[in-house]
Design an enzyme around this catalytic site. Structure first.
Site, PDB file in Angstrom:
ATOM      1  N   GLN A  75       1.003  -1.208  -0.258  1.00 18.57           N
ATOM      2  CA  GLN A  75       0.331  -0.537  -0.056  1.00 18.57           C
ATOM      3  C   GLN A  75       0.478   1.176   0.081  1.00 18.57           C
ATOM      4  O   GLN A  75       1.799   1.664   0.688  1.00 18.57           O
ATOM      5  CB  GLN A  75      -0.746   0.180   1.167  1.00 18.57           C
ATOM      6  N   HIS A 149      -3.006   3.610  -2.107  1.00 16.53           N
ATOM      7  CA  HIS A 149      -4.246   4.483  -0.336  1.00 16.53           C
ATOM      8  C   HIS A 149      -5.515   6.204  -1.033  1.00 16.53           C
ATOM      9  O   HIS A 149      -3.827   6.599  -0.900  1.00 16.53           O
ATOM     10  CB  HIS A 149      -3.243   4.775   0.764  1.00 16.53           C
ATOM     11  N   TYR A 154      -5.768  10.612   4.100  1.00 17.10           N
ATOM     12  CA  TYR A 154      -4.476  11.071   3.789  1.00 17.10           C
ATOM     13  C   TYR A 154      -4.961  11.630   2.840  1.00 17.10           C
ATOM     14  O   TYR A 154      -5.895  12.391   2.102  1.00 17.10           O
ATOM     15  CB  TYR A 154      -4.087  10.105   4.037  1.00 17.10           C
ATOM     16  N   GLY A 276     -14.744 -11.429  11.841  1.00 15.67           N
ATOM     17  CA  GLY A 276     -15.664 -10.324  11.237  1.00 15.67           C
ATOM     18  C   GLY A 276     -15.972 -11.283   9.852  1.00 15.67           C
ATOM     19  O   GLY A 276     -16.581 -10.870   8.492  1.00 15.67           O
ATOM     20  N   GLY A 294      -8.641  -6.784   9.518  1.00 12.27           N
ATOM     21  CA  GLY A 294      -7.265  -6.144   9.191  1.00 12.27           C
ATOM     22  C   GLY A 294      -7.453  -6.856  10.431  1.00 12.27           C
ATOM     23  O   GLY A 294      -6.252  -8.001  10.706  1.00 12.27           O
TER      24      GLY A 294
END
Length: 347
Positions: A75, A149, A154, A276, A294
């Site tokens: 990433q 990303h 960001y 999840g 994650g």
């Protein structure tokens, strides 16, 4: 996911090779965010991919993962206003001089965010080129591809959002202008390493790091349409995807390629007991091709096996061990078969 285990200048450390190799059973590992240039650094001890030492450090990681049967994308993330001179040695840059409404973690503790310098046209061109160069370095380091990303507040999302982009030039104002920087970055990266090696991460409507897009329902259909014109990208990755959202369904209907969806699992609270799985299955039923997880992987190096067997999961330890460096709370989570072994570097 950023774990702050790199050196101060962004070089991945040997313990990181162990960490990722332990998780090689994932279908695809998307490695933590790496900055494409020095000014893009966010926090202390985060990874980078803009010089030869970074390439060599990441090569140790990709070799270890490949030896364990895994595959990785890197990433690439520029922090924009989410940065601090105490971390990078430079004043952060951003679309407009709008500071982050929060503090930034630095080697000496949390510091008030500084006002970023507004990027010039030359800054924008150079940053686009830096992303392309970083992608080439990532391939040199052994990654199968990269993820651009454009999420989580960001730099790229700062160009998309009204509250952080007050520009009046070709990169600000209407949606067609605000998506321009993201599209230019992705096109440059695709030109550098091939579209089939490039994924893009987006976060429609997310408010992390003080982002308020203002017109989310207009931004992302336009952005997706523009990304389709670049070529057959590896995937589009939606963060905190809601299968009941009209926008998610619209993106799924429009995007012709692989769609990766990251489920909403109550950020800031405890993970669900299944890590999840149920939320991921709902996303698959809604049209996602792949599901990204994650936090469950942080604490469970053998998460794939645990989900397959319906086995209980390790709980994620205290956040105090998340970002402090070293193996504690990083490479010492047990597998179903027992404690993890010592890594190949003896850490």
């Amino acid at each position: 996911m950023t774990r702050n285990r790199a050196s101060a200048d962004g070089v991945p450390q040997p313990v990181m090779a162990t960490y990722y190799a332990q998780r090689a059973s994932a279908g695809l590992i998307i490695a933590e965010a790496s900055t494409p240039n020095a000014v893009g650094q966010t926090y202390a001890n985060t990874t980078a991919i803009h010089d030869d030492a970074h390439v060599a450090g990441w090569r140790r990681v990709t070799d270890a993962v490949r030896d364990a049967g895994g595959r990785m994308f890197l990433q690439i993330q520029h922090g924009g206003r989410v940065g601090h001179p105490d971390n990078s040695g430079l004043t952060p840059v951003a679309p407009s001089p709008v500071p982050l409404p929060d503090t930034i973690h630095t080697p000496t503790g949390h510091q008030p965010a500084v006002v970023p310098r507004e990027m010039t046209a030359d800054d924008i061109r150079e940053t686009v080129a830096d992303f392309a160069a970083a992608a080439r370095r990532a391939v040199d380091a052994g990654f199968a591809g990269v993820e651009v990303h454009a999420a989580n507040g960001y730099l790229l999302q700062q160009f998309l959002a009204r509250n952080t982009n007050h520009r009046t030039d070709a990169y600000g104002g209407p949606v067609a202008h605000r998506i321009r920087f993201v599209v230019e970055v992705v096109r440059a990266v695709a030109d550098a390493i091939g579209a089939e090696r490039v994924g893009v991460r987006i976060a429609p409507g997310i408010t992390v790091n003080g982002i308020e897009e203002g017109d989310t329902e207009d931004i992302y259909p336009a952005l997706v349409d523009a990304l389709k014109d670049i070529g057959d990208l590896a995937y589009l990755h939606i963060v905190f995807a809601d299968p009941d959202s009209a926008l998610f369904r619209r993106i799924r209907a429009s995007w012709p390629g692989t769609l990766v969806a990251n489920p909403v699992l109550g950020w800031g609270g405890p993970l669900p007991a299944d890590g999840g799985r149920h939320a991921g299955e709902r996303l698959l039923a809604a049209g996602a091709d792949l599901v990204s997880l994650g936090r469950a992987f942080l604490a469970n190096p053998d998460l794939v096996e645990r989900i397959r067997l319906g086995a209980p999961l390790n709980a994620v330890r205290d956040k105090g061990q998340m970002y402090v460096g070293g193996p504690a709370g990083y490479t010492d989570y047990p597998t179903l078969r027992g404690p993890v072994g010592a890594n190949r570097d003896g850490e």
